[in-house]
Design an enzyme around this catalytic site. Structure first.
Site, short mmCIF file in Angstrom:
data_model
loop_
_atom_site.label_atom_id
_atom_site.label_comp_id
_atom_site.label_asym_id
_atom_site.label_seq_id
_atom_site.Cartn_x
_atom_site.Cartn_y
_atom_site.Cartn_z
N TYR A 215 23.42 32.68 84.47
CA TYR A 215 22.47 31.94 83.65
C TYR A 215 23.07 30.62 83.18
O TYR A 215 22.45 29.56 83.29
CB TYR A 215 22.06 32.78 82.44
N ALA A 216 24.30 30.68 82.66
CA ALA A 216 24.97 29.47 82.20
C ALA A 216 25.18 28.49 83.35
O ALA A 216 25.03 27.28 83.18
CB ALA A 216 26.31 29.82 81.56
#
Length: 399
Positions: A215-216
């Protein structure tokens, strides 16, 4: 923190360039597979009329804003705030099934009662996007649509690439080729981009080249994509890094939300600890404070340039947080008091799932340039959330 050598710095830059090129190639070769959503092409009678009515601002000086992810947590709050102050607002959301779509539809009903029309469609559907920008001259795009959830990225990684990277490129491509004039873009990044950075509080100038989760990584890639389109097309882009947003109408996958549910149902709640018994703490930021930051970013955004870039266009990055991290155990204690129920706590070692141990925002830049100043502490914010939760789910507290 040790400073990178020149060689290491260039190595990281090269790796990010390679990642961006690979993702862009995948987008070019696969985007046709992502735009065949027949559902999105079916439109009810009077669709264009509702669209134009929703997009019309109350005053000549009002903005006309496309809010993506409008049925989401942050998107729904931002859309209502914009409409309430007199701006023209059109929402776009695909109502995916990451969590209960009934909550998303309830948000949609709330927006419609405020006069905001939400188009049921996907940001990867270029036909819908082209129609929107051909029909409406948007002054701003508040791009809040995303696949969220650090842990969910381990279960369904492709959804994060599709939404956070392919979807972002799809939106920017249509804007650059079909929007006249080019709107200013306000885009939601995340505090997750700080990844394994050990310097706190997190500042916008800190390194963000060591993401701890997929996600990051997609949000970091999005920031690089934003830089590219700013550089080539002269798009005015503001990047907002949100820190653990909470409040009424929130996401059921967030800890404060499912802790509340489990406490009321008498189910155990897992509280993670670091490998050496360290505590987990988050910079919890109340939704109303985030909304104020979003609107301030929109109000201070400069106009985008036209065509191929001839002069520098605005590119900004801001942290939007609360600056006061709270341990997760403290969060549970506050919920216990508000719900009048003792939680069944279970301490567990933090799994290697990409979650960060500690987050804290340095918001001095947002304070200076946006006038951003959070005013809601965790206790007050949770009180408002619990009251909403009990009302929405028709539950009561046993005294």
């Amino acid at each position: 923190m040790a400073i990178f050598s020149g060689a290491n710095r260039y190595r990281f830059q090269f790796l990010w360039c390679c990642l961006f090129c690979i993702l862009l190639l995948c987008f070019i070769t696969n985007h046709s597979l992502l735009t065949n959503d027949d559902r999105s092409l079916r439109r009810s009678k009077g669709w264009e009329q509702r669209l134009r009515s929703s997009a019309h601002p109350r005053s000549i000086s009002g903005a006309t804003v496309l809010v993506t992810g409008a049925a989401g947590f942050i998107g729904s709050h931002v859309a209502v705030a914009l409409k309430n102050r007199g701006d023209g607002v059109v929402g776009l959301d695909n109502f995916n099934r990451y969590y209960d779509t009934r909550l998303k539809r309830a948000r949609q009903a709330k927006l419609e009662s405020a006069g905001v029309f939400i188009v049921d469609g996907d940001i990867n559907d270029r036909e819908i996007l082209k129609k929107l920008f051909n029909l409406i001259k948007f002054s701003h795009v508040m791009h809040l649509a995303a696949q969220a959830g650090v842990r969910h990225a381990m279960k369904d990684p492709s959804s994060f690439i599709d939404s956070n990277i392919f979807g972002f490129v799809s939106l920017l491509e249509v804007i650059c080729k079909y929007a006249k004039p080019l709107p200013a873009i306000i885009w939601a990044s995340s505090s997750s981009v700080y990844g394994l950075n050990s310097k706190v509080p997190f500042s916008e100038t800190d390194r963000t080249d060591q993401p701890a989760s997929l996600y990051a990584a997609t949000k970091k890639a999005g920031e690089e994509i934003a830089h590219t389109y700013n550089h080539i097309y002269g798009l005015s882009i503001t990047v907002l890094r949100f820190f653990t947003v909470y409040g009424p109408w929130g996401r059921p996958d967030m800890a404060y939300f499912f802790f509340t549910k489990n406490i009321l149902e008498g189910k155990p709640i897992e509280i993670y600890e670091g490998g050496t018994g360290g505590v987990i703490a988050r910079d919890f930021t109340y939704i109303d404070d985030i909304v104020k930051g979003c609107l301030a970013a929109l109000d201070t955004a400069e106009k985008s340039g036209g065509g191929k870039r001839r002069m520098a266009s605005q590119l900004r990055v801001y942290n939007l947080g609360n600056t006061s991290p709270v341990e997760v155990g403290r969060l549970v204690s506050l919920l216990e008091r508000l719900l009048n129920v003792k939680a069944r706590r279970v301490a567990k070692a933090m799994p290697k799932n990409g979650d960060l141990m500690y987050t804290r925002a340095n918001i001095s830049l947002a304070e200076k340039e946006l006038g951003y100043k959070p005013t809601t502490d965790l206790k007050s914010g949770l009180d408002k959330f619990v009251k909403w939760y009990l009302r929405y789910y028709n539950q009561s507290i046993v005294n």
